[in-house]
Scaffold this active site. Structure first.
Site, PDB file in Angstrom:
ATOM      1  N   HIS A   1       0.579  -1.279  -0.046  1.00 26.47           N
ATOM      2  CA  HIS A   1      -0.116   0.066   0.127  1.00 26.47           C
ATOM      3  C   HIS A   1       0.960   1.193   0.053  1.00 26.47           C
ATOM      4  O   HIS A   1       0.251   2.451  -0.459  1.00 26.47           O
ATOM      5  CB  HIS A   1      -0.887   0.027   1.258  1.00 26.47           C
TER       6      HIS A   1
ATOM      7  N   GLU B   1      -6.775 -13.069   5.637  1.00 24.01           N
ATOM      8  CA  GLU B   1      -7.620 -11.749   5.092  1.00 24.01           C
ATOM      9  C   GLU B   1      -9.103 -12.064   4.593  1.00 24.01           C
ATOM     10  O   GLU B   1      -9.620 -11.249   4.304  1.00 24.01           O
ATOM     11  CB  GLU B   1      -6.733 -10.808   4.155  1.00 24.01           C
TER      12      GLU B   1
ATOM     13  N   ASP C   1      -9.165  -5.787   5.885  1.00 25.08           N
ATOM     14  CA  ASP C   1      -9.572  -6.703   4.877  1.00 25.08           C
ATOM     15  C   ASP C   1     -10.359  -7.841   5.240  1.00 25.08           C
ATOM     16  O   ASP C   1     -11.243  -8.057   4.353  1.00 25.08           O
ATOM     17  CB  ASP C   1      -8.230  -7.148   3.841  1.00 25.08           C
TER      18      ASP C   1
END
Length: 264
Positions: free
Chosen positions: A49, A154, A180
């Site tokens: 990210h 996740e 997530d």
């Protein structure tokens, strides 16, 4: 030349919490020093990210090796090759997101462990030995034992497969990406939801059964975090650079604004 100790692994081996400092926006050689001075054990250098290159991540990691904090890099699931380059250039662990099956976990291990455990290629003497010449066989065995391999949980599928993932040799940590997970469960942001608590319990039991460590990311609520740590989470992402900066800067600005003279 001795291998630089993996202080994060040592903390986990002692049964303690290993606290991670998320790196999204910071760059340069001072990042590890900041994290260590603030009381953290490892850097979560985020290439998934964060807008970060292998070069950026490696510069931070190489400096951190001498700063008393362990550099660990998160790569994208479909870019495992970037993780091997980071390991060759300072990183002492790799986090892979969205690992849903034992087969995917096995692929991660193959990428990041040297033979006979995996297929990782041997390059020049790694930064983990200070660039000094090493015996390749000894160094590969030592690195296989010292590097942390972290698979992120996740999705509900990953939770359901936690027992099989935890059973994969060479996986050290099953780390929740709680944000997530809530999204894939259809309850985005509800980190304390009963279904999330049940997921932590399931993964915690799988980790305990197979001698693995449970990790926690995306939980910064001081009411919920203790519950998941009580269920066994010990590899803990404590927060990220931008959140720490915003919190400190906001508090400071508010304090100084409060000193402004009152107008008549």
């Amino acid at each position: 030349m001795k291998l630089v100790p993996n202080l994060c692994r040592q903390r986990l081996a002692e049964g303690g919490l290993a606290l991670g400092f998320g790196v999204h926006h910071l760059r340069g050689s001072a990042v590890g020093m900041i994290g260590q001075a603030a009381g953290f054990d490892w850097l979560f250098i985020d290439m998934e990210h964060g807008a970060m290159s292998v070069d950026d991540a490696s510069r931070i990691a190489i400096a951190a090796l001498g700063q008393g904090i362990t550099p660990i890099v998160r790569v994208c699931k479909d870019a495992l090759f970037e993780g091997t380059r980071c390991l060759d250039n300072g990183a002492m662990g790799i986090v892979v997101p969205h690992v849903d099956t034992a087969e995917e976990a096995e692929a991660v291990v193959r990428a990041y462990r040297f033979p006979p455990t995996g297929d990782r290629s041997w390059g020049a003497p790694p930064f983990a030995y200070g660039m000094a010449p090493v015996n390749a066989a000894q160094a590969q065995a030592e690195l296989n034992a010292d590097i942390l391999v972290v698979c992120m949980i996740e999705t509900p599928q990953a939770v359901a497969n936690a027992e099989a993932i935890a059973a994969v040799p060479g996986v050290d940590v099953l780390m929740f990406g709680t944000s997530d997970l809530t999204a894939t469960m259809g309850i985005p942001g509800q980190i304390g939801h009963p279904d999330v608590r049940a997921a932590y319990a399931t993964v915690g039991a799988a980790c305990a059964a197979h001698g693995k460590v449970m990790g926690m990311g995306g939980v910064y609520d001081e009411k919920v975090a203790p519950d998941y740590i009580a269920l066994g989470a010990r590899f803990i992402l404590g927060g990220s650079d931008h959140a720490f900066l915003m919190a400190g800067a906001t508090q400071r600005a508010g304090f100084l604004r409060g000193l402004a003279p009152k107008r008549a």
